[in-house]
Design a protein around this motif. Sequence first.
Motif, PDB file in Angstrom:
ATOM      1  N   ASP A  97     -11.736   6.386  -8.014  1.00 53.06           N
ATOM      2  CA  ASP A  97     -12.071   5.295  -8.925  1.00 53.06           C
ATOM      3  C   ASP A  97     -10.832   4.813  -9.678  1.00 53.06           C
ATOM      4  O   ASP A  97     -10.594   3.605  -9.807  1.00 53.06           O
ATOM      5  N   THR A 113       2.513   1.800  -3.446  1.00 48.58           N
ATOM      6  CA  THR A 113       1.534   2.251  -4.432  1.00 48.58           C
ATOM      7  C   THR A 113       1.170   3.708  -4.202  1.00 48.58           C
ATOM      8  O   THR A 113       0.975   4.468  -5.160  1.00 48.58           O
ATOM      9  N   ARG A 154      -4.632   0.090  -8.172  1.00 44.57           N
ATOM     10  CA  ARG A 154      -4.225  -0.808  -7.093  1.00 44.57           C
ATOM     11  C   ARG A 154      -4.575  -2.262  -7.410  1.00 44.57           C
ATOM     12  O   ARG A 154      -3.834  -3.178  -7.075  1.00 44.57           O
ATOM     13  N   ASN A 155      -5.717  -2.449  -8.076  1.00 44.28           N
ATOM     14  CA  ASN A 155      -6.188  -3.801  -8.382  1.00 44.28           C
ATOM     15  C   ASN A 155      -5.632  -4.345  -9.692  1.00 44.28           C
ATOM     16  O   ASN A 155      -5.972  -5.466 -10.102  1.00 44.28           O
ATOM     17  N   GLY A 156      -4.808  -3.561 -10.375  1.00 38.56           N
ATOM     18  CA  GLY A 156      -4.224  -4.016 -11.625  1.00 38.56           C
ATOM     19  C   GLY A 156      -5.171  -3.972 -12.803  1.00 38.56           C
ATOM     20  O   GLY A 156      -4.915  -4.595 -13.839  1.00 38.56           O
ATOM     21  N   GLU A 157      -6.279  -3.233 -12.674  1.00 39.43           N
ATOM     22  CA  GLU A 157      -7.267  -3.160 -13.759  1.00 39.43           C
ATOM     23  C   GLU A 157      -6.852  -2.169 -14.838  1.00 39.43           C
ATOM     24  O   GLU A 157      -7.300  -2.279 -15.990  1.00 39.43           O
ATOM     25  N   SER A 216      -8.340   3.025  -7.241  1.00 34.07           N
ATOM     26  CA  SER A 216      -8.762   1.650  -6.937  1.00 34.07           C
ATOM     27  C   SER A 216      -8.423   0.705  -8.083  1.00 34.07           C
ATOM     28  O   SER A 216      -7.916  -0.405  -7.864  1.00 34.07           O
ATOM     29  N   LYS A 217      -8.665   1.153  -9.305  1.00 27.05           N
ATOM     30  CA  LYS A 217      -8.379   0.314 -10.473  1.00 27.05           C
ATOM     31  C   LYS A 217      -6.875   0.073 -10.624  1.00 27.05           C
ATOM     32  O   LYS A 217      -6.458  -1.029 -10.985  1.00 27.05           O
ATOM     33  N   GLN A 244       0.813  -1.212   0.000  1.00 20.45           N
ATOM     34  CA  GLN A 244       0.000   0.000   0.000  1.00 20.45           C
ATOM     35  C   GLN A 244       0.852   1.270   0.000  1.00 20.45           C
ATOM     36  O   GLN A 244       0.554   2.231  -0.723  1.00 20.45           O
TER      37      GLN A 244
END
Length: 229
Positions: free
Chosen positions: A98, A71, A104-107, A101-102, A68
Amino acid sequence: MDNSKMPLMGKAMGDLERQTREMDKSKPLFIELGRSFSNGAGQSVEVGVGTTRRKPARIYRMNPGMNQAETALVLNAIYTQVMDVFSGQVPAEFRRSDLESKLRNGEISVREFVRTLAGSEIYRRRFYTPYPNTKVIEFLFRHLLGRAPATQAEIRSYNQILATAGLKAAVEAMVDSPEYAQYFGEDVVPYNRFPSLPAGNYLGSVKAATDLVKTPWSSLSPSYLGGRV
């Protein structure tokens, strides 16, 4: 007493005089770009030119498995670069939870984050609405490619895009350019590639690095109250 008649003293004084005339070669003579740290902490960049040592820049890269804190460093680097945050503290109104979050999640990649942020309403209000196209182009080059416009041809090209298709199209063209891919790829946060010298020969390049934005973050800023939409 005549020091020049004393061999040892005269030699020492001569050596000292020569040293003061010689260029200090202990300082870096050219810009040297480093590699990004895998932990997101950033890689120092030697930016000394001649005998002057400047404050080091850093390169940030998003990598799988970052914690965390790591990042967060990358996210702050994105906002600092794209939104020209000089204070080191990112204003809440600049943040995109938004996108964070994406990422961090690798999206999404850093490249997609940068693309969306530079085409956002907050970027439009701060860097597009209050300014003529020539100034907007300086902002885009600085924020997305880490340099100033190099030629009048570049300025004309992006001026045409802004005039006919708008800000988002200009952002798309720059982020999708071979130059962006070469220097930043998908995961490196854009950075000032020429931190010691103005990049390019455009007339406004020298001032661009020191006079980009001088308005406050507040919604009362002239950036929010006037100009084009």
